[in-house]
Design a protein around this motif. Structure first.
Motif, short mmCIF file in Angstrom:
data_model
loop_
_atom_site.label_atom_id
_atom_site.label_comp_id
_atom_site.label_asym_id
_atom_site.label_seq_id
_atom_site.Cartn_x
_atom_site.Cartn_y
_atom_site.Cartn_z
N LEU B 111 -8.87 20.91 -24.63
CA LEU B 111 -9.45 20.99 -23.29
C LEU B 111 -9.58 22.45 -22.92
CD1 LEU B 111 -10.24 19.81 -20.52
CD2 LEU B 111 -7.54 19.48 -20.09
N PHE B 112 -8.83 23.15 -23.44
CA PHE B 112 -8.61 24.73 -23.17
C PHE B 112 -9.94 25.09 -23.53
CE2 PHE B 112 -6.43 28.35 -21.75
CZ PHE B 112 -6.83 29.41 -22.79
N ALA B 113 -10.07 24.86 -24.79
CA ALA B 113 -11.40 25.53 -25.37
C ALA B 113 -12.59 24.87 -25.02
CB ALA B 113 -11.40 25.20 -26.82
N ALA B 114 -12.81 23.64 -24.76
CA ALA B 114 -13.79 22.97 -24.19
C ALA B 114 -14.21 23.53 -22.70
CB ALA B 114 -13.71 21.56 -24.02
N TYR B 115 -13.06 23.78 -21.93
CA TYR B 115 -13.26 24.21 -20.47
C TYR B 115 -13.81 25.87 -20.69
CZ TYR B 115 -12.19 25.90 -15.84
OH TYR B 115 -12.26 26.59 -14.64
N LEU B 116 -13.17 26.51 -21.38
CA LEU B 116 -13.34 27.90 -21.77
C LEU B 116 -15.12 28.12 -22.02
CD1 LEU B 116 -11.11 30.37 -23.52
CD2 LEU B 116 -12.22 30.50 -21.19
N ASN B 117 -15.39 26.96 -22.72
CA ASN B 117 -16.77 27.07 -23.28
C ASN B 117 -17.66 26.69 -22.14
OD1 ASN B 117 -19.00 25.24 -25.28
ND2 ASN B 117 -18.54 27.65 -25.58
N ALA B 118 -17.18 25.40 -21.29
CA ALA B 118 -17.99 25.01 -20.37
C ALA B 118 -18.47 26.13 -19.17
CB ALA B 118 -17.69 23.81 -20.02
N ALA B 119 -17.14 26.63 -18.79
CA ALA B 119 -16.99 27.45 -17.52
C ALA B 119 -17.48 28.91 -17.99
CB ALA B 119 -15.57 27.39 -16.99
N PHE B 120 -17.24 29.52 -19.01
CA PHE B 120 -17.63 30.77 -19.21
C PHE B 120 -18.46 30.99 -20.48
CE2 PHE B 120 -14.73 32.66 -16.33
CZ PHE B 120 -13.80 31.80 -16.10
N GLY B 121 -19.02 29.80 -21.31
CA GLY B 121 -19.63 30.27 -22.27
C GLY B 121 -18.87 30.81 -23.38
N LEU B 122 -17.69 31.07 -23.33
CA LEU B 122 -17.00 31.55 -24.43
C LEU B 122 -16.77 30.53 -25.58
CD1 LEU B 122 -13.96 33.61 -23.02
CD2 LEU B 122 -15.43 34.08 -24.69
N CYS B 123 -16.78 31.03 -26.78
CA CYS B 123 -16.76 30.19 -27.87
C CYS B 123 -15.46 30.62 -28.64
CB CYS B 123 -17.97 30.17 -29.07
SG CYS B 123 -17.76 29.31 -30.44
N LEU B 124 -14.42 30.13 -28.27
CA LEU B 124 -13.18 30.44 -28.99
C LEU B 124 -13.15 30.21 -30.45
CD1 LEU B 124 -9.85 29.23 -27.29
CD2 LEU B 124 -10.64 31.59 -27.65
N GLY B 125 -13.60 29.09 -31.08
CA GLY B 125 -13.64 28.93 -32.56
C GLY B 125 -14.48 29.91 -33.10
N CYS B 126 -15.48 30.25 -32.48
CA CYS B 126 -16.13 31.35 -33.15
C CYS B 126 -15.49 32.72 -33.24
CB CYS B 126 -17.67 31.99 -32.15
SG CYS B 126 -18.43 30.47 -31.79
N GLU B 127 -14.61 33.09 -32.40
CA GLU B 127 -13.80 34.15 -32.22
C GLU B 127 -12.93 34.04 -33.16
OE1 GLU B 127 -12.89 36.10 -28.87
OE2 GLU B 127 -14.96 35.90 -28.42
N MET B 128 -12.46 32.96 -33.55
CA MET B 128 -11.29 32.97 -34.73
C MET B 128 -11.81 33.11 -35.87
SD MET B 128 -8.52 31.86 -33.10
CE MET B 128 -8.86 32.84 -31.72
N TYR B 129 -13.07 33.11 -36.12
CA TYR B 129 -13.80 33.16 -37.29
C TYR B 129 -13.39 34.39 -38.14
CZ TYR B 129 -17.32 32.75 -41.06
OH TYR B 129 -17.97 32.87 -42.30
N LEU B 130 -13.39 35.50 -37.59
CA LEU B 130 -13.24 36.69 -38.36
C LEU B 130 -11.74 36.98 -38.45
CD1 LEU B 130 -13.96 39.60 -39.18
CD2 LEU B 130 -13.61 40.55 -37.33
N ARG B 131 -10.92 36.36 -37.62
CA ARG B 131 -9.24 36.50 -37.81
C ARG B 131 -9.14 35.62 -39.07
NH1 ARG B 131 -6.25 38.18 -32.87
NH2 ARG B 131 -7.94 38.65 -31.43
N TYR B 132 -9.68 34.63 -39.25
CA TYR B 132 -9.53 33.69 -40.28
C TYR B 132 -10.02 34.37 -41.56
CZ TYR B 132 -10.91 29.73 -43.38
OH TYR B 132 -11.20 29.09 -44.64
N ARG B 133 -10.98 35.02 -41.59
CA ARG B 133 -11.85 35.58 -42.69
C ARG B 133 -10.98 36.79 -43.14
NH1 ARG B 133 -13.64 32.79 -45.47
NH2 ARG B 133 -15.56 31.68 -45.19
N ARG B 134 -10.06 37.46 -42.03
CA ARG B 134 -9.21 38.47 -42.60
C ARG B 134 -8.14 37.88 -43.49
NH1 ARG B 134 -8.09 42.82 -37.77
NH2 ARG B 134 -6.56 43.40 -39.06
N VAL B 135 -7.70 36.70 -43.18
CA VAL B 135 -6.50 35.98 -43.97
C VAL B 135 -7.19 35.34 -44.95
CG1 VAL B 135 -4.82 34.27 -43.92
CG2 VAL B 135 -5.28 35.98 -41.90
N VAL B 136 -8.28 34.76 -45.30
CA VAL B 136 -9.06 33.95 -46.21
C VAL B 136 -10.29 34.57 -46.52
CG1 VAL B 136 -9.49 31.76 -46.96
CG2 VAL B 136 -7.75 32.06 -45.56
N PRO B 137 -10.34 36.00 -47.24
CA PRO B 137 -11.70 36.48 -47.39
C PRO B 137 -12.70 35.48 -48.11
CG PRO B 137 -9.98 37.83 -48.41
CD PRO B 137 -9.19 36.37 -47.91
#
Lengths: 164, 140
Positions: B111-137
């Protein structure tokens, strides 16, 4: 049921705080720690960014594949680099340059680093930079180099008046 | 013409998703969360346009609006659907297997992520992508 209602009230409120906070910091050019202080200021070389440094400033943009704001940033900074002399825009695929990503503490994309003529990082921003801040960062980077500052001081002032 | 989504579609879908997830959190319904998981799955595997909320947007809402000023890359949207799917599957399983606290935590996270996306256009999953890649190149 009651717990659920409390959660449904709190989660959007917390998310709104995050969203508003992000809106305030996004695109804002922030200073990098003074090199005189502790560790030497971070810097990049032409080899690392894949292109020669600009005489006045270089924008180094870290991007990833899944990133719509990166495209917007690329267009904006490309435009600024095209409009101004001595300004270069370089883009780095973050996923394939994790050494740079870790060294420079890049956690999000787009992250834009502003380098002076020597390649020292003078400003950084996450999210799409605001155009007036990008222009101000160029002026700051150019001011760092002594001859460049004195020579282009007048043209820089004219340039920013035209943009305002 | 460049391919891409009308960016308002995913935000509309995120708004509907937020409402559904809010109902899940209040009612504790594992089945409703499972249904939402199915919606995420369609969006993730078949693309955002194929999922029910996206389809509704395209068929009913979009024709009533002016054409979009720009288009959005569907890949980050699909990635976000995968992240939502993971949360929803964990949450639904937790609710249905008698672990409502875990279920509510997962639903609240989504709900937190969906609401952020709906209200602010922020894509949390997309943001996590680079942090994920830093750990799993990525390979290569």
């Amino acid at each position: 049921m009651l717990t659920g209602l409390a959660v449904v009230a709190c989660v959007p409120a917390a998310a709104t705080a995050v969203g508003l906070g992000r809106r305030r910091t996004d695109g804002r050019m922030r200073p990098v720690a003074d090199s005189a202080a502790a560790a030497p200021a971070p810097a990049l070389t032409p080899d690392e960014i894949g292109t020669a440094l600009g005489d006045r400033a270089t924008f180094v943009q870290f991007s990833t594949a899944f990133c719509a704001p990166c495209r917007t940033t690329r267009a904006l900074l490309g435009q600024v680099a095209g409009e101004l002399d001595g300004v270069v825009h370089a883009e780095i695929d973050a996923e394939h340059h994790l050494d740079l990503v870790r060294r420079l503490g890049v956690t999000r994309t787009p992250t834009v680093l502003v380098l002076d003529a020597e390649g020292t990082v003078v400003k950084r921003a996450t999210g799409v930079p605001r155009k007036h801040e990008a222009l101000a960062a160029v002026a700051l980077a150019a001011a760092g180099a002594p001859e460049a500052g004195a020579r282009s001081g007048a043209s820089r002032a004219t340039g920013s008046e035209a943009e305002a | 013409m460049t391919k891409g989504l009308d960016p308002r579609g995913p935000r509309f879908a995120a708004a509907v998703t937020s409402v559904v997830l809010a109902v899940v959190v209040v009612t504790g319904s594992g089945w409703l969360l499972a249904a939402q998981a199915a919606v995420f799955a369609v969006g993730a595997f078949a693309g955002p346009g194929a999922a029910p909320y996206g389809m509704f947007y395209r068929r009913v809402v979009a024709p009533r609006l002016a054409p979009p000023a720009e288009r959005e890359d569907p890949r980050p949207v699909r990635f976000a659907q995968f992240v939502g799917l993971a949360f929803a599957v964990v949450g639904a399983a937790a609710y249905l297997l008698g672990a409502p606290v875990v279920g509510m935590a997962a639903a609240a996270g989504a709900l937190f992520a969906a609401y952020l996306n709906a209200a602010f256009g922020l894509c949390l999953g997309c943001e996590m992508y680079l942090r994920y890649r830093r750990v799993v190149p990525a390979r290569g």
